[in-house]
Design a protein around this motif. Structure first.
Motif, PDB file in Angstrom:
ATOM      1  N   UNK A 181     -59.613  35.366  -4.325  1.00 19.08           N
ATOM      2  CA  UNK A 181     -58.729  36.136  -3.673  1.00 19.08           C
ATOM      3  C   UNK A 181     -58.335  37.442  -4.468  1.00 19.08           C
ATOM      4  N   UNK A 182     -58.110  37.045  -5.879  1.00 19.78           N
ATOM      5  CA  UNK A 182     -57.685  38.140  -6.526  1.00 19.78           C
ATOM      6  C   UNK A 182     -58.840  39.253  -6.888  1.00 19.78           C
ATOM      7  N   UNK A 183     -60.149  38.741  -7.185  1.00 17.27           N
ATOM      8  CA  UNK A 183     -61.301  39.303  -7.272  1.00 17.27           C
ATOM      9  C   UNK A 183     -61.418  40.146  -5.876  1.00 17.27           C
ATOM     10  N   UNK A 184     -61.291  39.721  -4.583  1.00 22.72           N
ATOM     11  CA  UNK A 184     -61.391  40.370  -3.394  1.00 22.72           C
ATOM     12  C   UNK A 184     -60.464  41.562  -3.159  1.00 22.72           C
ATOM     13  N   UNK A 185     -59.069  41.130  -3.625  1.00 24.62           N
ATOM     14  CA  UNK A 185     -58.245  42.164  -3.582  1.00 24.62           C
ATOM     15  C   UNK A 185     -58.632  43.389  -4.519  1.00 24.62           C
ATOM     16  N   UNK A 186     -58.906  43.201  -5.613  1.00 24.36           N
ATOM     17  CA  UNK A 186     -59.203  44.184  -6.653  1.00 24.36           C
ATOM     18  C   UNK A 186     -60.416  45.119  -6.294  1.00 24.36           C
ATOM     19  N   UNK A 187     -61.358  44.242  -5.652  1.00 25.10           N
ATOM     20  CA  UNK A 187     -62.542  45.160  -5.066  1.00 25.10           C
ATOM     21  C   UNK A 187     -62.222  46.054  -4.032  1.00 25.10           C
ATOM     22  N   UNK A 188     -61.477  45.469  -3.060  1.00 26.65           N
ATOM     23  CA  UNK A 188     -61.017  46.303  -1.927  1.00 26.65           C
ATOM     24  C   UNK A 188     -60.191  47.551  -2.540  1.00 26.65           C
ATOM     25  N   UNK A 189     -59.100  47.308  -3.446  1.00 29.36           N
ATOM     26  CA  UNK A 189     -58.395  48.383  -3.872  1.00 29.36           C
ATOM     27  C   UNK A 189     -59.393  49.445  -4.668  1.00 29.36           C
ATOM     28  N   UNK A 190     -60.053  49.043  -5.330  1.00 29.79           N
ATOM     29  CA  UNK A 190     -60.895  50.047  -5.960  1.00 29.79           C
ATOM     30  C   UNK A 190     -61.668  50.931  -4.952  1.00 29.79           C
TER      31      UNK A 190
ATOM     32  N   UNK B  64     -51.432  69.547  -0.262  1.00 31.37           N
ATOM     33  CA  UNK B  64     -52.273  68.754  -0.986  1.00 31.37           C
ATOM     34  C   UNK B  64     -51.587  67.666  -2.003  1.00 31.37           C
ATOM     35  N   UNK B  65     -50.907  68.366  -2.625  1.00 34.94           N
ATOM     36  CA  UNK B  65     -50.086  67.225  -3.804  1.00 34.94           C
ATOM     37  C   UNK B  65     -49.288  66.384  -2.788  1.00 34.94           C
ATOM     38  N   UNK B  66     -48.454  66.779  -1.735  1.00 39.39           N
ATOM     39  CA  UNK B  66     -47.794  65.873  -0.830  1.00 39.39           C
ATOM     40  C   UNK B  66     -48.847  64.414  -0.603  1.00 39.39           C
ATOM     41  N   UNK B  67     -49.960  64.946   0.011  1.00 41.07           N
ATOM     42  CA  UNK B  67     -50.855  64.072   0.495  1.00 41.07           C
ATOM     43  C   UNK B  67     -51.337  63.107  -0.671  1.00 41.07           C
ATOM     44  N   UNK B  68     -51.516  63.681  -1.762  1.00 47.48           N
ATOM     45  CA  UNK B  68     -51.965  62.562  -2.920  1.00 47.48           C
ATOM     46  C   UNK B  68     -50.823  61.868  -3.153  1.00 47.48           C
ATOM     47  N   UNK B  69     -49.694  62.131  -3.346  1.00 44.95           N
ATOM     48  CA  UNK B  69     -48.524  61.279  -3.568  1.00 44.95           C
ATOM     49  C   UNK B  69     -48.494  60.247  -2.482  1.00 44.95           C
ATOM     50  N   UNK B  70     -48.617  60.654  -1.136  1.00 45.30           N
ATOM     51  CA  UNK B  70     -48.453  59.660   0.067  1.00 45.30           C
ATOM     52  C   UNK B  70     -49.556  58.686  -0.387  1.00 45.30           C
TER      53      UNK B  70
ATOM     54  N   UNK C   2     -48.191  50.178  -1.948  1.00 50.34           N
ATOM     55  CA  UNK C   2     -47.669  49.319  -0.967  1.00 50.34           C
ATOM     56  C   UNK C   2     -48.734  48.245  -0.431  1.00 50.34           C
ATOM     57  N   UNK C   3     -49.975  48.749  -0.278  1.00 51.51           N
ATOM     58  CA  UNK C   3     -51.167  47.778   0.147  1.00 51.51           C
ATOM     59  C   UNK C   3     -51.200  46.776  -0.993  1.00 51.51           C
ATOM     60  N   UNK C   4     -51.242  47.028  -2.166  1.00 54.53           N
ATOM     61  CA  UNK C   4     -51.472  46.307  -3.245  1.00 54.53           C
ATOM     62  C   UNK C   4     -50.455  45.287  -3.362  1.00 54.53           C
ATOM     63  N   UNK C   5     -49.045  45.931  -3.439  1.00 55.49           N
ATOM     64  CA  UNK C   5     -48.240  44.869  -3.290  1.00 55.49           C
ATOM     65  C   UNK C   5     -47.997  43.963  -2.127  1.00 55.49           C
TER      66      UNK C   5
ATOM     67  N   UNK D  86     -59.471  31.868  -0.086  1.00 59.96           N
ATOM     68  CA  UNK D  86     -60.592  32.636  -0.580  1.00 59.96           C
ATOM     69  C   UNK D  86     -60.603  34.434  -0.777  1.00 59.96           C
ATOM     70  N   UNK D  87     -59.861  34.959   0.479  1.00 59.61           N
ATOM     71  CA  UNK D  87     -60.019  36.428   0.314  1.00 59.61           C
ATOM     72  C   UNK D  87     -59.001  36.483   1.211  1.00 59.61           C
ATOM     73  N   UNK D  88     -58.549  37.992   1.137  1.00 59.19           N
ATOM     74  CA  UNK D  88     -57.371  38.746   1.942  1.00 59.19           C
ATOM     75  C   UNK D  88     -57.736  40.069   2.178  1.00 59.19           C
ATOM     76  N   UNK D  89     -57.614  40.521   3.557  1.00 56.88           N
ATOM     77  CA  UNK D  89     -57.793  41.599   4.090  1.00 56.88           C
ATOM     78  C   UNK D  89     -56.717  42.578   3.601  1.00 56.88           C
ATOM     79  N   UNK D  90     -56.819  43.548   2.667  1.00 55.44           N
ATOM     80  CA  UNK D  90     -55.612  44.506   2.270  1.00 55.44           C
ATOM     81  C   UNK D  90     -55.382  45.576   3.056  1.00 55.44           C
ATOM     82  N   UNK D  91     -54.378  45.679   3.620  1.00 56.75           N
ATOM     83  CA  UNK D  91     -53.564  46.606   4.688  1.00 56.75           C
ATOM     84  C   UNK D  91     -53.440  47.769   4.391  1.00 56.75           C
ATOM     85  N   UNK D  92     -53.972  49.206   4.469  1.00 54.62           N
ATOM     86  CA  UNK D  92     -53.503  50.208   3.758  1.00 54.62           C
ATOM     87  C   UNK D  92     -52.476  50.979   4.733  1.00 54.62           C
ATOM     88  N   UNK D  93     -51.806  50.225   5.769  1.00 49.85           N
ATOM     89  CA  UNK D  93     -50.800  50.460   6.388  1.00 49.85           C
ATOM     90  C   UNK D  93     -49.630  49.668   6.114  1.00 49.85           C
ATOM     91  N   UNK D  94     -49.755  48.907   5.238  1.00 54.55           N
ATOM     92  CA  UNK D  94     -48.604  48.175   4.700  1.00 54.55           C
ATOM     93  C   UNK D  94     -47.145  48.985   4.513  1.00 54.55           C
TER      94      UNK D  94
END
Length: 154
Positions: A8-17, A67-73, A80-83, A138-146
């Motif tokens: 699951x840690x590897x799955x999360x890391x891969x999705x985040x990358x 654009x700077x604001x979009x990058x920060x968001x 938040x998704x990783x957390x 064994x896995x976890x679907x990372x939610x970008x809208x967390x």
């Protein structure tokens, strides 16, 4: 080690990358377009009337700030998704560690990096924890809208 070596840690890391690379590529493309627009504007500034020139400069600055604001968001969204993913993993891991501590008759769990010296390998439950976590999650679907983590209460 558990985050790094569990499925699951590897799955999360891969999705985040993957998500981070997508965000980087999107923002880089927008940045290049904005740079081209900025060069074009610099060439036009000398021949524009003062009021038109100021309007175009203001509009360009607004695009830069957007654009700077979009990058920060996007960065906050990824954090938040990783957390959330890490919290889900830790929520599953907690009972596993409690069970292992009970089975081993221990009363304390330390991060392996915090241990300076140990002469018996039987104290290390990392492998057992990883194996059990692999079975339960064994896995976890990372939610970008967390939702972002709640602010600490005062």
């Amino acid at each position: 080690a558990i985050m790094q070596f569990s499925k699951v840690g590897q799955d999360i890391a891969k999705q985040m990358q993957t998500y981070a690379n997508q965000a980087k590529n999107d923002l880089a493309a927008q940045g290049k377009a904005l740079q081209a627009e900025g060069r074009n504007l610099q060439q036009q500034v000398a021949i524009l009337a003062p009021d038109v020139k100021q309007k175009r400069l203001d509009a360009f600055r607004a695009k830069e700030e957007a654009l700077q604001g979009a990058a920060q968001r996007k960065d906050e969204q990824l954090k938040a998704a990783f957390g959330q993913a890490r919290a889900a993993m830790e929520g599953t891991l907690g009972p596993i560690l409690q069970q292992l501590v009970k089975e081993k008759g221990a009363n304390l769990v330390l991060d392996k990096q915090a241990v300076v010296f140990a002469n018996a390998g039987g104290f290390d439950i990392t492998g057992d924890a990883i194996n059990r976590l692999n079975q339960k999650l064994p896995s976890f679907k990372v939610n970008l809208n967390a939702p972002p983590p709640a602010a600490p209460k005062k």
